[in-house]
Design a protein around this motif. Structure first.
Motif, PDB file in Angstrom:
ATOM      1  N   ALA A 133      -0.734   4.412 -19.878  1.00 38.74           N
ATOM      2  CA  ALA A 133       0.272   5.448 -19.639  1.00 38.74           C
ATOM      3  C   ALA A 133       1.690   4.982 -19.977  1.00 38.74           C
ATOM      4  N   GLY A 134       1.828   3.701 -20.361  1.00 34.02           N
ATOM      5  CA  GLY A 134       3.143   3.169 -20.697  1.00 34.02           C
ATOM      6  C   GLY A 134       4.017   2.889 -19.491  1.00 34.02           C
ATOM      7  N   GLU A 135       3.396   2.756 -18.314  1.00 36.22           N
ATOM      8  CA  GLU A 135       4.140   2.518 -17.077  1.00 36.22           C
ATOM      9  C   GLU A 135       3.958   1.088 -16.566  1.00 36.22           C
ATOM     10  N   HIS A 136       3.391   0.226 -17.368  1.00 37.59           N
ATOM     11  CA  HIS A 136       2.993  -1.088 -16.864  1.00 37.59           C
ATOM     12  C   HIS A 136       4.160  -2.044 -16.652  1.00 37.59           C
ATOM     13  N   ARG A 137       5.314  -1.758 -17.220  1.00 37.95           N
ATOM     14  CA  ARG A 137       6.435  -2.688 -17.075  1.00 37.95           C
ATOM     15  C   ARG A 137       7.240  -2.464 -15.796  1.00 37.95           C
ATOM     16  N   ARG A 138       6.913  -1.450 -15.022  1.00 40.73           N
ATOM     17  CA  ARG A 138       7.654  -1.152 -13.799  1.00 40.73           C
ATOM     18  C   ARG A 138       7.004  -1.806 -12.588  1.00 40.73           C
ATOM     19  N   SER A 139       6.663  -3.061 -12.718  1.00 43.46           N
ATOM     20  CA  SER A 139       5.919  -3.765 -11.674  1.00 43.46           C
ATOM     21  C   SER A 139       6.717  -3.910 -10.391  1.00 43.46           C
ATOM     22  N   GLY A 140       8.028  -4.129 -10.498  1.00 49.91           N
ATOM     23  CA  GLY A 140       8.847  -4.268  -9.307  1.00 49.91           C
ATOM     24  C   GLY A 140       8.815  -3.017  -8.454  1.00 49.91           C
ATOM     25  N   ARG A 141       8.874  -1.857  -9.111  1.00 49.19           N
ATOM     26  CA  ARG A 141       8.814  -0.587  -8.382  1.00 49.19           C
ATOM     27  C   ARG A 141       7.460  -0.431  -7.676  1.00 49.19           C
ATOM     28  N   HIS A 142       6.378  -0.784  -8.370  1.00 50.01           N
ATOM     29  CA  HIS A 142       5.050  -0.666  -7.768  1.00 50.01           C
ATOM     30  C   HIS A 142       4.914  -1.601  -6.565  1.00 50.01           C
ATOM     31  N   ALA A 143       5.444  -2.816  -6.679  1.00 51.69           N
ATOM     32  CA  ALA A 143       5.383  -3.769  -5.564  1.00 51.69           C
ATOM     33  C   ALA A 143       6.121  -3.231  -4.348  1.00 51.69           C
ATOM     34  N   LEU A 144       7.294  -2.642  -4.576  1.00 52.07           N
ATOM     35  CA  LEU A 144       8.075  -2.103  -3.463  1.00 52.07           C
ATOM     36  C   LEU A 144       7.380  -0.919  -2.808  1.00 52.07           C
ATOM     37  N   VAL A 145       6.738  -0.075  -3.597  1.00 50.49           N
ATOM     38  CA  VAL A 145       6.027   1.080  -3.043  1.00 50.49           C
ATOM     39  C   VAL A 145       4.905   0.620  -2.116  1.00 50.49           C
ATOM     40  N   PHE A 146       4.126  -0.365  -2.555  1.00 53.53           N
ATOM     41  CA  PHE A 146       3.027  -0.846  -1.712  1.00 53.53           C
ATOM     42  C   PHE A 146       3.544  -1.603  -0.495  1.00 53.53           C
ATOM     43  N   ALA A 147       4.637  -2.335  -0.648  1.00 50.30           N
ATOM     44  CA  ALA A 147       5.214  -3.039   0.498  1.00 50.30           C
ATOM     45  C   ALA A 147       5.728  -2.049   1.532  1.00 50.30           C
ATOM     46  N   ALA A 148       6.391  -0.983   1.074  1.00 45.47           N
ATOM     47  CA  ALA A 148       6.868   0.050   1.998  1.00 45.47           C
ATOM     48  C   ALA A 148       5.691   0.754   2.671  1.00 45.47           C
ATOM     49  N   ALA A 149       4.611   0.965   1.921  1.00 43.88           N
ATOM     50  CA  ALA A 149       3.415   1.587   2.497  1.00 43.88           C
ATOM     51  C   ALA A 149       2.781   0.688   3.555  1.00 43.88           C
ATOM     52  N   ALA A 150       2.856  -0.632   3.367  1.00 45.45           N
ATOM     53  CA  ALA A 150       2.316  -1.556   4.370  1.00 45.45           C
ATOM     54  C   ALA A 150       3.014  -1.364   5.713  1.00 45.45           C
ATOM     55  N   VAL A 151       4.314  -1.076   5.660  1.00 44.59           N
ATOM     56  CA  VAL A 151       5.077  -0.842   6.887  1.00 44.59           C
ATOM     57  C   VAL A 151       4.838   0.566   7.425  1.00 44.59           C
ATOM     58  N   GLY A 152       4.994   1.566   6.551  1.00 44.39           N
ATOM     59  CA  GLY A 152       4.948   2.945   7.017  1.00 44.39           C
ATOM     60  C   GLY A 152       3.569   3.509   7.229  1.00 44.39           C
ATOM     61  N   LEU A 153       2.584   3.046   6.455  1.00 45.00           N
ATOM     62  CA  LEU A 153       1.233   3.606   6.529  1.00 45.00           C
ATOM     63  C   LEU A 153       0.191   2.593   7.013  1.00 45.00           C
ATOM     64  N   GLY A 154       0.635   1.387   7.304  1.00 45.42           N
ATOM     65  CA  GLY A 154      -0.303   0.322   7.664  1.00 45.42           C
ATOM     66  C   GLY A 154      -1.101   0.562   8.931  1.00 45.42           C
ATOM     67  N   GLY A 155      -0.646   1.461   9.776  1.00 44.30           N
ATOM     68  CA  GLY A 155      -1.385   1.758  10.993  1.00 44.30           C
ATOM     69  C   GLY A 155      -1.939   3.159  11.042  1.00 44.30           C
ATOM     70  N   VAL A 156      -1.892   3.859   9.904  1.00 41.36           N
ATOM     71  CA  VAL A 156      -2.291   5.274   9.878  1.00 41.36           C
ATOM     72  C   VAL A 156      -3.772   5.458   9.603  1.00 41.36           C
ATOM     73  N   PHE A 157      -4.296   4.735   8.621  1.00 41.04           N
ATOM     74  CA  PHE A 157      -5.653   4.985   8.152  1.00 41.04           C
ATOM     75  C   PHE A 157      -6.693   4.302   9.032  1.00 41.04           C
ATOM     76  N   VAL A 158      -7.859   4.943   9.131  1.00 40.57           N
ATOM     77  CA  VAL A 158      -8.961   4.442   9.953  1.00 40.57           C
ATOM     78  C   VAL A 158      -9.982   3.760   9.058  1.00 40.57           C
ATOM     79  N   PRO A 159     -10.370   2.517   9.335  1.00 34.21           N
ATOM     80  CA  PRO A 159     -11.370   1.835   8.502  1.00 34.21           C
ATOM     81  C   PRO A 159     -12.677   2.627   8.415  1.00 34.21           C
ATOM     82  N   GLY A 160     -13.207   2.709   7.208  1.00 31.51           N
ATOM     83  CA  GLY A 160     -14.484   3.391   7.009  1.00 31.51           C
ATOM     84  C   GLY A 160     -14.435   4.890   7.180  1.00 31.51           C
ATOM     85  N   PHE A 161     -13.261   5.506   6.999  1.00 29.14           N
ATOM     86  CA  PHE A 161     -13.120   6.940   7.237  1.00 29.14           C
ATOM     87  C   PHE A 161     -14.081   7.762   6.370  1.00 29.14           C
ATOM     88  N   LEU A 162     -14.172   7.442   5.077  1.00 31.09           N
ATOM     89  CA  LEU A 162     -15.011   8.231   4.177  1.00 31.09           C
ATOM     90  C   LEU A 162     -16.490   8.069   4.486  1.00 31.09           C
TER      91      LEU A 162
END
Length: 410
Positions: A133-162
């Motif tokens: 998709a030509g988006e592979h060079r934006r690694s810093g942005r992807h790292a920050l998104v997942f790091a922010a998700a670790a804080v904001g969503l890290g306690g939301v999901f239930v293991p084995g939900f599906l």
């Protein structure tokens, strides 16, 4: 990682003291994913060939995995050790293993360490989709998104939900395999937007599965793992001149800051004490420091012994649980308390492990990688080179960097 698994049988006082402050297993996992993020994109982008990348990954991962799995089965059949999940549905378990996603499909993981391969596989799918998709060079942005998700969503999901709340394990396996297979077929056989759509389909399926259905890693840990991998990728890009070093350092510090916040926030309700929080915090912190030291030393000559250990690291990863099963099954090796005896037994164990790894690398890994290169070459000869056109692919200035050299080993 070997220390983590082996010390269930030996060095119990040492293990108890170390784990009061530090989790070597978790530390090894974090370092492993940082290194993977740094190395694997170099392997894809150096070739510029999606088909070549996936052929090399298949011949790199599957032959030794099947050997290790067979060895575990042989030990179990011989009465040495046990296999987890023997009461599970054999058909479901077999299909869960096809794309190495068994740990997030709630199927048996044999050997037990292969739970981490699910994260590797999903990362491969993601970087392929981003590359097309030509988006592979934006690694810093992807790292920050997942790091922010670790804080904001890290306690939301239930293991084995599906698998255990929304659907059944067999249905989830069937849907996952079908979507990932369809995505891979479109990605490898299609052209233009079709192959990009296939890559996105496979990557989105894997990512949603690992976020919504993981059980081996807590939700905050899942996001942290991907944040670390994309941080490694960002540092590879800085090394290659594709990303400003100063910005990369700022992003890396912010990512580690966010993940350390996630550790303290999401571990505490389960831990009920500071010990678990402290050792996880220290493990993540030391993993970052280890990678930082390695980056500072990246232009220095690596001692041959360490370079060889890196070469056989996949064998060490897959074979040490097999040997530990055999080791723990010998009655007179259990519950040793005399330290010199335990030191001698551990020395013997490590020697046997390294000999076995040397043999598997020479007779399984290296030959299969050569076969993979020949297969990729024949596919190129038959269907034409699978390389993005020059208009889509810019020259990769990373050629000849440490990441490039390491990628050749992986």
């Amino acid at each position: 990682m070997v220390f983590d698994h082996l010390t269930y049988s030996v060095f119990q006082p040492v293990r108890d003291s170390v784990y009061h402050w530090f989790d070597p297993g978790q530390y090894g996992v974090f370092v492993f994913f940082l290194v993977s993020g740094y190395i694997v994109p170099a392997s894809l982008e150096r070739r510029g060939s999606v088909r070549g990348f996936w052929v090399s990954r298949a011949f790199r991962l599957y032959p030794l995995y099947l050997f290790a799995l067979s060895a575990m089965v042989v030990l179990w059949a011989s009465g040495l050790g046990s296999l987890s999940g023997m009461d599970s549905n054999a058909v479901t378990s077999s299909f869960a293993d096809v794309f190495m996603l068994q740990s997030v499909l709630w199927a048996p993981t044999v050997p037990n360490v292969v739970w981490s391969l699910a994260y590797e596989m999903v990362f491969y799918l993601m970087i392929t989709a981003l590359f097309l998709a030509g988006e592979h060079r934006r690694s810093g942005r992807h790292a920050l998104v997942f790091a922010a998700a670790a804080v904001g969503l890290g306690g939301v999901f239930v293991p084995g939900f599906l698998s255990h709340q929304l659907l059944s394990p067999g249905v989830v396996v069937a849907i996952t395999d079908s979507l990932v297979l369809a995505g891979l077929v479109l990605m490898l056989a299609g052209r233009g937007r079709t192959r990009t759509a296939g890559a996105v389909l496979a990557a989105a399926t894997g990512l949603l599965l690992i976020i919504l259905n993981s059980g081996f890693a807590a939700p905050w840990e899942t996001f942290t793992i991907f944040a670390l991998m994309f941080t490694g990728t960002m540092l590879y890009r800085a090394e290659a001149g594709q990303f400003p070093w100063r910005r990369a350092l700022y992003v890396a510090v912010l990512v580690f800051g966010l993940t350390l916040i996630a550790v303290q926030w999401h571990e505490s309700p389960l831990a009920e004490n500071l010990v678990t929080i402290r050792r996880t915090f220290n493990s993540l912190e030391f993993a970052g420091l280890t990678f930082a030291v390695a980056m500072l030393c990246r232009h220095k000559k690596v001692p041959r012994a360490l370079a060889w250990l890196g070469l056989v690291s996949y064998s060490v990863y897959l074979l040490h649980p097999v040997l530990i099963k055999a080791y723990a099954s010998v009655p007179w090796m259990r519950n040793q308390n005399f330290m010199p005896t335990e030191l001698f037994l551990v020395a013997v164990f490590v020697t046997v492990l390294l000999v076995c790894c040397a043999l598997t690398h020479r007779y399984i890994e290296a030959p299969m990688q050569r076969v993979g290169r020949r297969v990729a070459g024949r596919l190129d000869a038959r269907f034409g080179p699978d390389v993005l056109r020059s208009g889509r692919r810019r020259p990769d200035p990373a050629a000849g960097t440490p990441a490039d050299e390491l990628a050749a080993c992986r």
